[in-house]
Design a protein around this motif. Structure first.
Motif, mmCIF file in Angstrom:
data_model
loop_
_atom_site.group_PDB
_atom_site.id
_atom_site.type_symbol
_atom_site.label_atom_id
_atom_site.label_comp_id
_atom_site.label_asym_id
_atom_site.label_seq_id
_atom_site.Cartn_x
_atom_site.Cartn_y
_atom_site.Cartn_z
ATOM 1 N N ILE A 1 47.695 12.817 3.876
ATOM 2 C CA ILE A 1 47.432 12.541 5.288
ATOM 3 C C ILE A 1 48.700 12.759 6.102
ATOM 4 O O ILE A 1 49.782 12.316 5.706
ATOM 5 N N GLU A 2 48.547 13.434 7.245
ATOM 6 C CA GLU A 2 49.672 13.711 8.135
ATOM 7 C C GLU A 2 49.238 13.471 9.575
ATOM 8 O O GLU A 2 48.046 13.438 9.891
ATOM 9 N N ALA A 3 50.218 13.347 10.440
ATOM 10 C CA ALA A 3 49.929 13.265 11.877
ATOM 11 C C ALA A 3 49.471 14.622 12.378
ATOM 12 O O ALA A 3 49.986 15.661 11.946
ATOM 13 N N HIS A 4 48.507 14.621 13.265
ATOM 14 C CA HIS A 4 48.086 15.877 13.910
ATOM 15 C C HIS A 4 49.270 16.409 14.710
ATOM 16 O O HIS A 4 49.854 15.679 15.518
ATOM 17 N N ASP B 1 41.487 11.960 16.492
ATOM 18 C CA ASP B 1 42.119 12.942 15.605
ATOM 19 C C ASP B 1 43.637 12.769 15.557
ATOM 20 O O ASP B 1 44.384 13.741 15.437
ATOM 21 N N LEU B 2 44.088 11.537 15.623
ATOM 22 C CA LEU B 2 45.523 11.268 15.554
ATOM 23 C C LEU B 2 46.101 11.720 14.219
ATOM 24 O O LEU B 2 47.233 12.207 14.143
ATOM 25 N N LEU B 3 45.304 11.575 13.156
ATOM 26 C CA LEU B 3 45.728 11.940 11.810
ATOM 27 C C LEU B 3 44.785 12.992 11.235
ATOM 28 O O LEU B 3 43.611 13.079 11.630
ATOM 29 N N VAL B 4 45.288 13.777 10.309
ATOM 30 C CA VAL B 4 44.466 14.776 9.613
ATOM 31 C C VAL B 4 44.697 14.645 8.112
ATOM 32 O O VAL B 4 45.781 14.277 7.663
#
Length: 251
Positions: free
Chosen positions: A196-199, A169-172
């Motif tokens: 898309i963004e970083a968690h 889940d590094l990215l969401v």
């Protein structure tokens, strides 16, 4: 009392019995194979694995001999990627397409185990000592309906084989995006802009490190570009990508 050696022999005996009752079969057809999660010789021959000279940025096969120098395809020369290097295990056609669709839409989650060694072979030039492996994310609505992220299954298996750290889940994906099917290259990139963004609780894990993004298919590279941009914005030192299949540039 059963001692350890007897337990081991009993376990091997049970495994042997199960193999006789349920012999390993090809992951794509009913032919028998020497081991589980493998392809039979015919399906292996008909699977479009990528070999030889490839584009160093997207993994597309190129004409010519591999002389150990980085080469780029016309697409990557015309539109530089936000990631530094990329590879693909196979082309998205014939058995390559069949494998991806079965994994993605057919609940054939065991195919991630079949494909992991192929991914590792393709990704070896991209992996370093501190590489962090992560999948391209699904939107939570799509994940709820599908019940799994096929890219996360692939990245987990790859990270295990490569002995790399894995962060599923590094990215969401902050917003749900319409299907990319039928869109032009420009429309595909516009569709993914800002999606898309970083968690927020995982971003620190990639700061100053190399990130290897994993996906099932690359077409234009718009989804991977959005994911790579999110990693770089969060402080990743470098981003590389590997995909199970690559749509051929002339498809």
């Amino acid at each position: 009392m059963i001692i350890e050696g007897e337990t081991g022999r009993a376990g091997r005996g049970l495994q042997g019995l199960l193999s006789l009752l349920f012999p390993p079969q090809c992951s794509l057809c009913d032919a028998l194979t020497a081991e589980d999660f493998a392809l039979c010789p015919d399906c292996w021959r008909d699977t479009p694995f990528i070999h030889g000279l490839v584009c160093d940025a997207c993994g597309a096969p190129l004409l010519g001999e591999d002389e150990g120098q980085a080469e780029l395809c016309d697409e990557c020369l015309a539109h530089p990627r936000p990631w530094t290097r990329g590879r693909a295990a196979m082309l998205y056609r014939d058995n390559g397409r069949k494998l991806v669709l079965a994994l993605k839409h057919g609940d054939r989650t065991e195919l991630a185990r079949t494909a992991a060694p192929w991914l590792l072979r393709a990704a070896r030039p991209l992996i370093g000592e501190r590489t962090l492996v992560a999948p391209v994310p699904l939107h939570r609505g799509r994940l709820f309906r599908r019940r799994y992220n096929q890219s996360a299954l692939l990245s987990a298996r790859l990270a295990r084989l490569a002995r790399c750290e894995h962060c599923p889940d590094l990215l969401v994906r902050r917003r749900r995006t319409p299907s990319q099917e039928g869109r032009s290259r420009e429309a595909r990139f516009a569709n993914l802009a800002g999606a898309i963004e970083a968690h927020p609780r995982r971003a620190g894990r990639m700061r100053g490190r190399d990130v290897l993004l994993v996906d099932d298919v690359m077409t234009s590279g718009a989804t991977l570009a959005a994911a790579a941009g999110a990693c770089l914005a969060a402080g990743a030192a470098e981003v590389k990508v590997v995909v199970l299949s690559r749509v051929a540039m002339d498809d």
